[in-house]
Enzyme design. Structure first.
Site, PDB file in Angstrom:
ATOM      1  N   ASP A   1       0.804  -1.224   0.000  1.00 37.29           N
ATOM      2  CA  ASP A   1       0.000   0.000   0.000  1.00 37.29           C
ATOM      3  C   ASP A   1       0.837   1.275   0.000  1.00 37.29           C
ATOM      4  OD1 ASP A   1      -2.626  -0.856  -0.284  1.00 37.29           O
ATOM      5  OD2 ASP A   1      -2.812  -1.370   1.834  1.00 37.29           O
TER       6      ASP A   1
ATOM      7  N   ASP B   1      -6.672  -5.358  -4.220  1.00 33.33           N
ATOM      8  CA  ASP B   1      -6.460  -3.935  -3.910  1.00 33.33           C
ATOM      9  C   ASP B   1      -5.196  -3.390  -4.579  1.00 33.33           C
ATOM     10  OD1 ASP B   1      -7.645  -5.673  -1.987  1.00 33.33           O
ATOM     11  OD2 ASP B   1      -7.712  -4.090  -0.494  1.00 33.33           O
TER      12      ASP B   1
HETATM   13  N1  GLY Z   1      -7.287  -1.934   0.969  1.00 32.57           N
HETATM   14  C1  GLY Z   1      -8.019  -2.387   2.105  1.00 32.57           C
HETATM   15  C2  GLY Z   1      -9.468  -2.178   1.974  1.00 32.57           C
HETATM   16  O1  GLY Z   1      -9.976  -1.897   0.910  1.00 32.57           O
HETATM   17  O2  GLY Z   1     -10.133  -2.288   2.994  1.00 32.57           O
END
Ligand code: GLY
Length: 375
Positions: A95, A153
């Site tokens: 992330d 994600d």
């Molecule tokens: N990237 C984590 C979520 O979407 O909760």
């Protein structure tokens, strides 16, 4: 309930966003916000938590749209804070895209600050270092048994790698991003356009082992935010590469997302949750993220082909604005209500989520002509 015939007056929404964000500056202060519950107060997470880039991202968009330096002054130090934290024991993972795109990358795009571009490239190197060559995926999390785990994600975070190649001229970042995007098409997006949240690979051989439910209701369900991540992520991959496989993937996911929206156009947290869907909570953040992705997709197509995506985005945004916003409560620190973070874990259900706020602002800014792109 949303009405298809009502036109989205995005300029009027923008006029509401500006005083709202002005109040948020005073309310949020130095906090790194993630969730606001019923009391309307944002929490304060560690800066290596995946959501820390979204509040400064809102501020940078506001600065870029208005030229008002107050927003820039509050946003300025976030990429420095992030970089300092990267040099201490921390939990950064895939992330770093969500951390550095709405801080360092946008700061550089808007101000040409040289330290910001260096920080963005530093983060891109970190992300590239998580690539598993045999599996063709970027490792998601850091847990002991998660070296073979990849999550949908990450499709959004690929924007950091594509940007790094454009900025540095070094093709390696984009090559890794494309390899991962190919894996998203191959192993995450199902024939009907729904997506897996987690795919577990053998980290040695790269063989697909299984798909896991993660934040969705089940391994074969349709987690709505994951669907939004795939829709938007594939759109980004198409914008950077021009590869039609990514465009078709984005369209397939978009059609699934749009076709499964309820009457008011804001998704439930999972499109295939067990039981009566009507009783399940909504996820306004999935709606906001998908709306911004759908606008992006429509802008890459002809007016005629893109219309279906643009109309769907406007219906979502209209509903979010009218029935999910906090405009009636000046003391509320968030913009949208009724987000769902992690329903299977019982965490953050029916709350405000800072990334929902970010993508709502981003989507409206795009409709108002905002030109810089970070995702
Ligand atoms: N990237 C984590 C979520 O979407 O909760």
């Amino acid at each position: 309930m949303g009405d298809k015939t009502e036109l989205l007056d995005f300029s009027a929404i923008w006029e509401q966003i500006m005083p709202k964000v002005d109040r948020m500056i005073a309310q949020i202060g130095d906090k790194s916000p993630h969730v606001a519950g019923a009391d309307g107060k944002y929490d304060d997470k560690r800066i290596d938590w995946w959501t820390s880039g979204f509040w400064p991202g809102i501020l940078w968009i506001m600065h870029d749209m208005t030229g008002d330096d107050r927003y820039k002054e509050v946003a300025w130090h976030w990429d420095e804070r992030l970089e300092r934290f990267m040099l201490e024991p921390n939990h950064f993972d895939h992330d770093v895209g969500f951390h550095f795109l709405p801080t360092a990358v946008i700061k550089h795009k808007v101000t040409r600050d040289e330290d910001a571009v260096r920080r963005g490239l530093f983060a891109a190197n970190f992300m590239a270092g998580r690539f598993n060559l045999n599996g063709g995926f970027i490792r998601a999390w850091n847990g002991d048994h998660q070296s073979g785990w990849s999550i949908v994600d990450t499709a959004m975070n690929l924007a950091l790698l594509f940007w790094a190649t454009k900025e540095s001229g070094d093709p390696r970042f984009g090559q890794i991003a494309e390899a991962h995007a190919d894996t998203v098409v191959r192993a995450f997006i199902r024939d009907d356009g729904s997506v897996n949240h987690i795919v577990s690979f053998d980290p040695e051989t790269g063989e697909v082992l299984e798909s896991l439910g993660g934040q969705g209701a089940a391994p074969d369900s349709g987690w709505s935010r994951g669907t939004a991540w795939a829709l938007y992520g594939m759109t980004i991959a198409y914008r950077y590469t021009g590869k039609t496989a990514y465009l078709h993937a984005a369209q397939r996911v978009a059609h699934y997302f749009i076709a499964h929206l309820p009457e008011d156009h804001v998704p439930h947290w999972d499109f295939r949750a067990d039981g009566r869907l009507d009783d399940e909570p909504r996820d306004s953040s999935a709606g906001a993220c998908a709306a911004s992705g759908l606008i992006e997709l429509s802008m890459l197509l002809t007016e005629k082909t893109g219309r279906v995506y643009r109309d769907a985005a406007e219906r979502i945004l209209q509903s979010l604005y009218r029935d999910y916003g906090t405009w009636d409560d000046a003391g509320h620190e968030a913009i949208l209500r009724h987000g769902t973070g992690h329903k299977p874990a019982g965490q953050n259900v029916d709350v405000s989520l800072i990334y929902g706020d970010y993508f709502f602002v981003e989507a409206i800014a795009k409709l108002k002509g905002w030109k810089h792109r970070i995702f």
